[in-house]
Design a protein around this motif. Structure first.
Motif, mmCIF file in Angstrom:
data_model
loop_
_atom_site.group_PDB
_atom_site.id
_atom_site.type_symbol
_atom_site.label_atom_id
_atom_site.label_comp_id
_atom_site.label_asym_id
_atom_site.label_seq_id
_atom_site.Cartn_x
_atom_site.Cartn_y
_atom_site.Cartn_z
ATOM 1 N N SER A 188 0.812 -1.204 0.000
ATOM 2 C CA SER A 188 0.000 0.000 0.000
ATOM 3 C C SER A 188 0.857 1.271 0.000
ATOM 4 C CB SER A 188 -0.868 -0.044 1.258
ATOM 5 O OG SER A 188 -2.009 0.717 1.120
ATOM 6 N N PHE A 189 1.882 1.292 0.852
ATOM 7 C CA PHE A 189 2.776 2.457 0.896
ATOM 8 C C PHE A 189 3.462 2.667 -0.458
ATOM 9 C CE2 PHE A 189 2.666 2.696 5.618
ATOM 10 C CZ PHE A 189 2.671 4.079 5.768
ATOM 11 N N MET A 190 3.944 1.601 -1.060
ATOM 12 C CA MET A 190 4.680 1.767 -2.318
ATOM 13 C C MET A 190 3.746 2.082 -3.494
ATOM 14 S SD MET A 190 7.863 1.835 -1.624
ATOM 15 C CE MET A 190 7.341 2.701 -0.137
ATOM 16 N N LEU A 191 2.509 1.617 -3.414
ATOM 17 C CA LEU A 191 1.521 1.990 -4.431
ATOM 18 C C LEU A 191 1.233 3.493 -4.318
ATOM 19 C CD1 LEU A 191 -0.370 0.754 -6.611
ATOM 20 C CD2 LEU A 191 -2.128 0.615 -4.853
ATOM 21 N N GLY A 192 1.060 3.961 -3.084
ATOM 22 C CA GLY A 192 0.853 5.389 -2.853
ATOM 23 C C GLY A 192 2.022 6.193 -3.386
ATOM 24 N N LYS A 193 3.237 5.730 -3.087
ATOM 25 C CA LYS A 193 4.441 6.430 -3.549
ATOM 26 C C LYS A 193 4.488 6.496 -5.079
ATOM 27 C CE LYS A 193 9.471 5.838 -3.809
ATOM 28 N NZ LYS A 193 9.960 7.213 -3.611
ATOM 29 N N THR A 194 4.227 5.366 -5.735
ATOM 30 C CA THR A 194 4.293 5.303 -7.201
ATOM 31 C C THR A 194 3.357 6.341 -7.821
ATOM 32 O OG1 THR A 194 4.739 2.934 -7.031
ATOM 33 C CG2 THR A 194 4.083 3.760 -9.202
ATOM 34 N N VAL A 195 2.164 6.456 -7.268
ATOM 35 C CA VAL A 195 1.182 7.375 -7.839
ATOM 36 C C VAL A 195 1.501 8.825 -7.470
ATOM 37 C CG1 VAL A 195 -1.273 7.944 -7.946
ATOM 38 C CG2 VAL A 195 -0.552 5.561 -7.916
ATOM 39 N N ILE A 196 1.916 9.050 -6.222
ATOM 40 C CA ILE A 196 2.268 10.417 -5.805
ATOM 41 C C ILE A 196 3.461 10.939 -6.616
ATOM 42 C CG2 ILE A 196 3.344 11.756 -3.944
ATOM 43 C CD1 ILE A 196 1.539 10.335 -1.970
ATOM 44 N N ASP A 197 4.459 10.102 -6.827
ATOM 45 C CA ASP A 197 5.635 10.514 -7.608
ATOM 46 C C ASP A 197 5.203 11.010 -8.986
ATOM 47 O OD1 ASP A 197 7.312 9.908 -5.580
ATOM 48 O OD2 ASP A 197 8.213 8.132 -6.498
ATOM 49 N N VAL A 217 -4.766 1.796 -1.224
ATOM 50 C CA VAL A 217 -3.768 2.660 -0.586
ATOM 51 C C VAL A 217 -4.159 3.103 0.828
ATOM 52 C CG1 VAL A 217 -2.789 3.538 -2.751
ATOM 53 C CG2 VAL A 217 -4.586 4.838 -1.613
ATOM 54 N N ALA A 220 -1.589 3.122 3.539
ATOM 55 C CA ALA A 220 -0.485 4.080 3.405
ATOM 56 C C ALA A 220 -0.703 5.325 4.261
ATOM 57 C CB ALA A 220 -0.291 4.459 1.937
ATOM 58 N N TYR B 179 -2.328 4.377 -13.592
ATOM 59 C CA TYR B 179 -1.817 4.600 -12.236
ATOM 60 C C TYR B 179 -2.887 4.417 -11.168
ATOM 61 C CZ TYR B 179 2.674 6.147 -13.863
ATOM 62 O OH TYR B 179 3.913 6.166 -14.427
ATOM 63 N N THR B 216 -6.619 -4.338 1.100
ATOM 64 C CA THR B 216 -5.631 -4.348 0.011
ATOM 65 C C THR B 216 -5.895 -5.438 -1.026
ATOM 66 O OG1 THR B 216 -4.163 -5.403 1.618
ATOM 67 C CG2 THR B 216 -3.630 -3.162 0.997
ATOM 68 N N TYR B 245 6.292 0.630 -10.047
ATOM 69 C CA TYR B 245 5.847 0.052 -8.771
ATOM 70 C C TYR B 245 6.849 -1.001 -8.292
ATOM 71 C CZ TYR B 245 2.671 -2.250 -5.419
ATOM 72 O OH TYR B 245 2.102 -2.793 -4.295
ATOM 73 N N ASN B 248 9.893 0.639 -6.898
ATOM 74 C CA ASN B 248 9.702 1.172 -5.546
ATOM 75 C C ASN B 248 9.707 0.075 -4.486
ATOM 76 O OD1 ASN B 248 9.614 3.956 -6.048
ATOM 77 N ND2 ASN B 248 7.501 3.825 -6.785
ATOM 78 N N LEU B 249 9.122 -1.062 -4.814
ATOM 79 C CA LEU B 249 9.131 -2.189 -3.870
ATOM 80 C C LEU B 249 10.554 -2.721 -3.672
ATOM 81 C CD1 LEU B 249 5.932 -4.027 -5.145
ATOM 82 C CD2 LEU B 249 6.218 -3.108 -2.840
ATOM 83 N N THR B 271 4.814 9.408 2.017
ATOM 84 C CA THR B 271 3.624 8.818 1.392
ATOM 85 C C THR B 271 2.370 9.059 2.227
ATOM 86 O OG1 THR B 271 5.084 7.181 0.394
ATOM 87 C CG2 THR B 271 2.753 6.698 0.305
ATOM 88 N N ASN B 272 2.551 9.369 3.501
ATOM 89 C CA ASN B 272 1.408 9.679 4.368
ATOM 90 C C ASN B 272 0.513 10.790 3.806
ATOM 91 O OD1 ASN B 272 2.353 9.150 7.892
ATOM 92 N ND2 ASN B 272 1.426 7.777 6.419
ATOM 93 N N ARG B 273 1.100 11.644 2.954
ATOM 94 C CA ARG B 273 0.271 12.747 2.447
ATOM 95 C C ARG B 273 -0.823 12.256 1.490
ATOM 96 N NH1 ARG B 273 1.567 15.467 -2.367
ATOM 97 N NH2 ARG B 273 3.339 14.617 -3.487
ATOM 98 N N ILE B 274 -0.826 10.946 1.236
ATOM 99 C CA ILE B 274 -1.947 10.347 0.503
ATOM 100 C C ILE B 274 -3.266 10.626 1.235
ATOM 101 C CG2 ILE B 274 -1.973 8.022 1.595
ATOM 102 C CD1 ILE B 274 -1.944 8.336 -2.154
ATOM 103 N N ILE B 277 -4.730 13.680 -0.155
ATOM 104 C CA ILE B 277 -5.137 13.433 -1.536
ATOM 105 C C ILE B 277 -6.433 12.638 -1.567
ATOM 106 C CG2 ILE B 277 -4.478 12.217 -3.644
ATOM 107 C CD1 ILE B 277 -1.520 12.926 -2.859
#
Lengths: 286, 286
Positions: A188-197, A217, A220, B179, B216, B245, B248-249, B271-274, B277
């Motif tokens: 979940s964290f890395m999915l969030g990161k991928t999309v935020i990036d 996500v 995350a 995405y 998830t 993705y 990132n993993l 990533t917490n800022r998800i 969003i």
């Protein structure tokens, strides 16, 4: 009954709420290094008063719900300060290091190693919810190392809270939990990161996100302070599960690159049986 | 008003329910190759009667909600069979190939390329739910290629259903949706696979699964027949997002292997800022 909750956040606060409901005469003492959380817990009536370790000898029951790295440091100190009848339980998401740390403690028999499988992605006293533990699994490790009288009193309380009990050794717990909990959080964290990036350059992308994205996500949003030490303590198991997950994603990518749509279809059909498996999971109703 | 729903499952059925609510005098015709679904749709009162393409000339509005590979084959035929005032909209999760297929169709101006961002992991007529489209985004592509009168009538209906409209070109749609939707599905399916593969030998593992795991892997319940052609049509974009993705993993795994817990903590904080969003995403209430 005097219950001390060490770490009065989502997990400890929800225990406080439910224990007050099933044991109206209980007195709940809150212990926390975060003074703001203590004040919040008081104003939310999660706790009846603030306390510190100096009063632990008054405790019948101590619930320790703090990050697992702090747990390893604090549990031995807490076990020193209690009386001979006190039960100390933790709610840590890892069990091996904690059990190992306490194996030779003189008051080991007062400790019950627990992992209640319940929670949300939120944290702090205001995240505490009533009925969180109803129908949820509580995994107890090394039950035989806890004194019989303490076992009995703890199990009686868990039953009143509506929890299902499963017994497991700490190593098996940590191995399995890596699959069904720790991996979900990383995914979940890395999915969030991928999309935020990506979103840095493409502001519109989140207008297109629906409930499926939100669901994958959701985790995350979880607390990094709580999760970093969990990943650290369960490092070997997490690395193994993460390796398997990456392998499966690579396999999917390879099938796509090779236009193997029959393979993709079959993989998804095989995984669809997660439906039946999930039907057996007790879920949060909120 | 006569509305024909071609493909009477979750998406088409939910449109039927909501249109009946906002336009009580509508008559809904169901077209489907699955006779059992048609009967189910009739008994659930999603449709007023069964029909086939021979009656499409009677349609004021045609909603096509079928797998995207079948869409590419059927939309040109449907557009042949309508009258000059009919609006044909689709609900496909990919847009480039569909728009390309229809670009030179003599009745292109009767077609509106849509992707309503709404749904659940379930399928079939019984999965249809009222209010599914309330507050959801409907992405419309190549609006300028649709006749003005048809645009106007469609937008009026979408407004009555409570949908937010976003305009986008098909290529941007397919890139972004990879995405925020397609990647979530693959992530979920492969997470389910990773855990199921393990569970073959370890039956107890699912007793330990909680609501985080459920969240998830929820999308891994989705229909392979619907999703395989989506991944096929959006192959390039999906391969790209999947590559990012996986990268990132791998990065996360490497940090764990190198005991870089500060790095892990920071990645999670970023990533917490998800949270913020996600607050902007209109979600299913169920």
């Amino acid at each position: 009954m005097n219950v001390f909750v060490v770490g009065i956040g989502l997990i400890g606060g929800s225990f406080a709420k439910d224990i007050k409901r099933v044991r109206p005469n209980v007195r709940i003492f809150g212990v926390d290094t975060n003074e703001r959380h203590l004040e919040e817990a008081l104003s939310l009536s999660l706790i009846d008063e603030k306390a510190d370790y100096s009063r632990l000898a008054e405790a019948d029951f101590v619930i320790v719900s703090i990050p697992v790295d702090v747990m390893v440091r604090e549990l031995p100190i807490i076990l020193e300060a209690i009386n001979e009848d006190t039960i100390v339980m933790d709610a840590g998401s890892t069990k091996s290091l904690i059990c190992k740390t306490l194996e030779n403690h003189p008051n080991r028999r007062n400790y019950l190693a627990c992992h209640p499988i319940a929670g949300t992605e939120f944290s702090g006293p205001s995240a505490a919810i009533e009925g969180l533990y109803q129908g949820k699994t509580n995994i107890i490790c090394e039950i035989e190392k806890t004194a019989f009288k303490q076992q009995e009193r703890a199990l009686e309380l868990f039953q009143q809270l509506g929890m299902r009990i499963r017994y497991m050794n700490p190593e098996a717990h940590d191995k399995h939990i890596a699959y069904v909990s720790h991996l979900s959080h990383i995914s979940s964290f890395m999915l969030g990161k991928t999309v935020i990036d990506k979103e840095r350059n493409e502001r519109d992308i989140f207008d297109m996100a629906g409930s499926g994205f939100e669901s994958t996500v959701r985790l995350a949003k979880s607390s990094p302070a709580m999760w970093t030490p969990i990943f650290k303590q369960n490092r070997e198991n997490v690395i193994e599960t993460l390796g398997e997950y990456i392998g499966n994603l690579k396999l999917f990518k390879k099938m796509l690159e090779e236009d193997d749509y029959e393979g993709i279809y079959n993989e998804m059909c095989n995984t669809n049986r997660i439906k039946e498996i999930l039907n057996g999971i007790p879920l949060n109703k909120q």
